[in-house]
Design a protein around this motif. Structure first.
Motif, PDB file in Angstrom:
ATOM      1  N   ASN A 275      34.093  38.390  43.664  1.00 48.65           N
ATOM      2  CA  ASN A 275      35.426  38.862  44.051  1.00 48.65           C
ATOM      3  C   ASN A 275      35.375  40.365  44.348  1.00 48.65           C
ATOM      4  N   LEU A 277      36.664  42.910  42.726  1.00 50.78           N
ATOM      5  CA  LEU A 277      36.351  43.732  41.556  1.00 50.78           C
ATOM      6  C   LEU A 277      34.849  43.780  41.312  1.00 50.78           C
ATOM      7  N   GLN A 278      34.156  42.664  41.499  1.00 51.89           N
ATOM      8  CA  GLN A 278      32.706  42.647  41.305  1.00 51.89           C
ATOM      9  C   GLN A 278      31.990  43.487  42.359  1.00 51.89           C
ATOM     10  N   LEU A 319      42.872  40.309  46.715  1.00 51.86           N
ATOM     11  CA  LEU A 319      43.129  40.684  45.322  1.00 51.86           C
ATOM     12  C   LEU A 319      44.130  39.739  44.680  1.00 51.86           C
ATOM     13  N   HIS A 322      45.245  39.941  38.335  1.00 46.95           N
ATOM     14  CA  HIS A 322      44.304  40.399  37.300  1.00 46.95           C
ATOM     15  C   HIS A 322      43.376  41.484  37.844  1.00 46.95           C
ATOM     16  N   GLN A 323      42.918  41.309  39.081  1.00 40.15           N
ATOM     17  CA  GLN A 323      42.052  42.333  39.663  1.00 40.15           C
ATOM     18  C   GLN A 323      42.809  43.646  39.857  1.00 40.15           C
ATOM     19  N   ARG A 324      44.055  43.555  40.262  1.00 42.47           N
ATOM     20  CA  ARG A 324      44.857  44.780  40.449  1.00 42.47           C
ATOM     21  C   ARG A 324      44.982  45.532  39.131  1.00 42.47           C
ATOM     22  N   ASP A 326      42.922  45.401  36.573  1.00 42.30           N
ATOM     23  CA  ASP A 326      41.609  45.962  36.221  1.00 42.30           C
ATOM     24  C   ASP A 326      41.312  47.220  37.031  1.00 42.30           C
TER      25      ASP A 326
END
Length: 368
Positions: A275, A277-278, A319, A322-324, A326
């Protein structure tokens, strides 16, 4: 035989112009009277007063970004990875010992004023004989390298000869290789193997590990007002540049805001299943700090395009909540904007004009 003759003729013409530039020879010495174009002059002044940008990456992604950026400033330095080992670039690297010219060529074409005509010429690819698979642009850059005896000087001369809006530099002129280790401890070497094993890569590095970036690259970073990372293949275009210790340290020390431009889709095998974030976590680990901003696509991608890409293992990068959250915790400001372009061949690309406009709007808003 015809192809070899045509190549020799093209190289001869190019060499003649090259020597004219190097030795200051002008083919026409008569007095020329030319009417000034006030509109063109105003454009040149605006571009010359634009911000100093350093863009880091390689491949199709970086050249797409540069094509849009040249409409806002000519103070651009593109820093290009030199670990490519596929296609024409890989063959020239193996047979001639030259650094891979493909990504450098693409970026120079993207920054050229008349990029469409130039692209058609330099991207011409031979399809028969010993030259099959080679592009004319790669062979021209090889020829200039042989004339100069130095790849860096050859790139500088090509920058000048093509009258590009900016400057393209290889991150280093040392021959470096990309290496990685998978989660089960298997060691992989080279861009192709790294890309094939991307889903299981645990660690990535270059050899030699103390490879030095060009002094001109470090100078460009010192003068940068904004630093752009990507878009482009995560492990084989963006990260290889950041693995040069002196370069990543200089980037971190620069007060200029760092912006990571995320890809539109995952890449089959290389980033399959990852994703946004990764992606950012890998870039942050290589850079040594979290970028200040990340630019992410918010535009829906047509179902037929998604279906076509999914057959190869690629998926849209968007996105979620949860990614937002983080990203906020990491201190990285997220900019979600529509920036999709679909080519006539139904390929997905960043819209170079939209992306460049977004980045320069960010620059103005920061009041740097």
């Amino acid at each position: 035989m015809v192809i070899e003759w045509a190549l020799s003729f093209a190289l001869g013409v190019f060499t003649a112009f090259f020597l004219m530039v190097v030795f200051g020879i002008r083919p026409f010495r008569g007095r020329r009277v030319r009417a000034e174009d006030p509109f063109k002059g105003a454009i040149e002044r605006r571009l010359s007063s634009g911000p100093f940008i350093v863009a880091v990456g390689g491949g199709t992604g970086l050249s797409t970004l540069l094509k849009g950026m040249k409409a806002f400033t000519r103070n651009i330095t593109a820093v290009v990875a030199v670990t490519d080992e596929g296609g024409s670039s890989g063959r020239l690297r193996t047979e001639w010992g030259v650094l891979p010219p493909g990504d450098v060529r693409n970026c120079m074409v993207a920054l050229a004023e008349n990029d469409n005509s130039l692209k058609q010429l330099l991207d011409f690819r031979f399809d028969r004989g010993e030259l099959a698979g080679h592009s004319l642009g790669n062979l021209l850059l090889l020829a200039v390298s042989e004339l100069c005896g130095d790849f860096r000087v050859a790139v500088e001369q090509m920058n000048h000869l093509l009258a590009i809006r900016g400057r393209v530099l290889p991150v280093t002129t040392e021959p470096i290789s990309l290496l990685g280790a998978t989660k089960d401890g298997t060691r992989v070497r080279g861009e192709l193997e790294i890309s094939r094993n991307g889903r299981s890569i645990r660690e990535i590095w270059i050899e030699p590990q103390n490879a030095r970036p060009l002094a001109e690259v470090l100078q460009a970073v010192d003068g940068a007002e904004m630093i752009l990372l990507g878009p482009g293949s995560l492990f084989t275009s963006v990260i290889p540049n950041l693995l040069l210790p002196d370069f990543s340290r200089r980037l971190c020390a620069s007060p200029a805001p760092k912006v990571y431009v995320c890809n539109l889709m995952t890449q089959p095998e290389e980033t399959e299943g990852m994703n946004i974030l990764q992606h950012l976590e890998w870039v942050s680990a290589a850079l040594g700090k979290v970028p200040d901003f990340i630019v992410v696509n918010s535009e829906p991608i047509p179902d037929d395009i998604v279906a076509a890409y999914s057959r190869d293992g690629a998926a849209p990068l968007h996105l979620d909540r949860h990614q937002r959250e983080d990203l906020r915790r990491l201190g990285c400001t997220c900019i979600e904007v529509p920036m999709v372009r679909i080519t006539e061949a139904r390929l997905l690309r960043h819209d170079s004009q939209k992306l460049a406009a977004i980045l320069f709007r960010l620059y103005r808003d920061l009041d740097i």
